[in-house]
Write a protein that holds these residues in place. Structure first.
Motif, short mmCIF file in Angstrom:
data_model
loop_
_atom_site.label_atom_id
_atom_site.label_comp_id
_atom_site.label_asym_id
_atom_site.label_seq_id
_atom_site.Cartn_x
_atom_site.Cartn_y
_atom_site.Cartn_z
N PRO A 188 3.94 20.94 93.05
CA PRO A 188 3.72 20.24 95.09
C PRO A 188 3.67 21.49 96.09
N LYS A 189 3.38 21.37 97.02
CA LYS A 189 3.10 22.58 97.70
C LYS A 189 5.02 23.55 97.86
N ASP A 190 5.86 22.68 97.84
CA ASP A 190 6.89 22.71 98.45
C ASP A 190 7.91 22.91 96.74
N ALA A 191 6.97 23.17 95.91
CA ALA A 191 7.61 23.62 94.56
C ALA A 191 7.75 25.17 94.38
N VAL A 192 9.15 26.15 94.16
CA VAL A 192 8.44 26.76 93.33
C VAL A 192 8.24 27.04 91.83
N VAL A 193 7.86 27.88 91.40
CA VAL A 193 6.63 27.85 90.28
C VAL A 193 7.60 28.72 89.63
N LEU A 194 8.10 28.23 88.20
CA LEU A 194 8.66 29.18 87.18
C LEU A 194 7.98 29.88 86.53
N PHE A 195 6.91 28.85 85.85
CA PHE A 195 5.96 30.52 85.14
C PHE A 195 4.34 29.77 85.52
N ASP A 196 3.71 31.02 86.22
CA ASP A 196 2.11 29.80 86.47
C ASP A 196 1.20 31.14 85.54
N GLY A 197 1.34 31.12 84.57
CA GLY A 197 0.33 31.51 83.44
C GLY A 197 0.22 32.94 82.79
N LYS A 198 0.64 33.09 84.28
CA LYS A 198 0.14 34.62 84.01
C LYS A 198 1.16 35.82 84.04
N SER A 199 2.66 35.14 84.22
CA SER A 199 3.73 36.87 83.96
C SER A 199 5.50 36.04 83.91
N LEU A 200 6.18 36.73 83.10
CA LEU A 200 7.55 36.22 83.12
C LEU A 200 8.02 36.85 84.05
N ASN A 201 7.82 37.24 85.24
CA ASN A 201 8.11 37.79 86.21
C ASN A 201 9.68 36.70 86.66
N ASN A 202 9.89 35.59 86.83
CA ASN A 202 11.08 35.00 87.03
C ASN A 202 11.88 34.71 85.88
#
Length: 259
Positions: free
Chosen positions: A51-65
């Motif tokens: 959702p628009k208000d979610a914090v994306v923990l893994f976007d498929g690109k990196s482990l930056n989080n």
């Protein structure tokens, strides 16, 4: 016998008894095989976009989080390819840089199609809803292959590990993506360290309810009974690199909505 000697003897006996009880405790003591949750076949997993208000923990690109659990100054070293991250067991457990208190979490995971092993040695991992220390310390929602793979019921996929078996078994076959949708309420503690309110969790597994607002008895314990000890209610979320010899699990589309 003089009174001081009696007191000393009583204390010694209590300590010896406690030590003996601890020494005799076995992991099998908290593993249960009945009743077996009925198998329910889901039409598919829930592959919900953030959702628009979610914090994306893994976007498929990196482990930056994410960072390495045993040394949070080091970045996570799991493998990322094709929009997916896969457990790298030499890298150990990983956890989020951010801490979260109460939240809604979505995560998708896949058991490899060439999985081998049996029981707990078959695609084992874990989603720790609150990581409260190094290693495997925290509150674990079990991840593993429980499709035609019997094990103790409070250790199968969808279980609150060693506490609550899932209401049903909605596992899909290895090689297919599966999903957890979790509503987590962290425990609260009084100033003196006593428990004010326990942790609670609701879990949908492949869109099917498997944990219904259950009240946790404390953090996960492999041996012995869980109990609470005061800790911060806001903690990182952790993924486990389990030590079994089977093929590693993959994850994608991980997002969270803090409550």
């Amino acid at each position: 016998m003089p009174i001081m000697k009696k007191i000393a003897y009583s204390i010694f006996a209590l300590v010896a008894s406690a030590n003996m009880a601890t020494a005799q405790a076995k992991h099998e003591d908290t593993e249960f095989y009945t009743p077996v949750p009925p198998v329910v076949t889901p039409t598919s997993a829930n592959f919900a976009a953030p959702p628009k208000d979610a914090v994306v923990l893994f976007d498929g690109k990196s482990l930056n989080n994410w960072v390495t659990t045993n040394d949070t100054t080091k970045p996570a070293t799991w493998d990322v390819s094709g929009g997916v991250m896969t457990v790298n067991k030499t890298g150990g457990n990983i956890q989020t840089k951010q801490s979260f208190q109460d939240y809604q979490l979505h995560i998708e995971w896949k058991i490899p199609s060439n999985i081998t092993g049996t029981s707990q040695g078959r695609g084992n991992s874990g989603l720790f809803l609150a990581s409260i220390g190094k290693g495997d310390a925290g509150y674990e929602l079990q991840i593993m292959d429980s499709y035609n793979n019997p094990t103790y019921v409070n250790g199968q996929a969808g279980s609150v590990y060693k506490q609550y078996a899932p209401l049903v078994n909605p596992n899909l076959p290895p090689g297919q993506w599966q999903s957890y949708d979790v509503a987590w309420k962290a425990p609260r503690f009084n100033e003196d360290g006593s428990l004010l309110s326990p942790a609670r969790v609701t879990v949908f597994f492949n869109g099917i309810l498997v944990q219904n607002n259950v009240e946790l008895k404390g953090p996960t314990q492999y041996v012995g009974q869980p109990s609470y000890k005061k800790h911060n209610p806001a903690n990182p979320i952790k993924l486990q690199a389990h030590g079994d010899k089977s093929e590693p699990i993959s994850f994608r589309n991980i997002w969270i909505r803090p409550a």
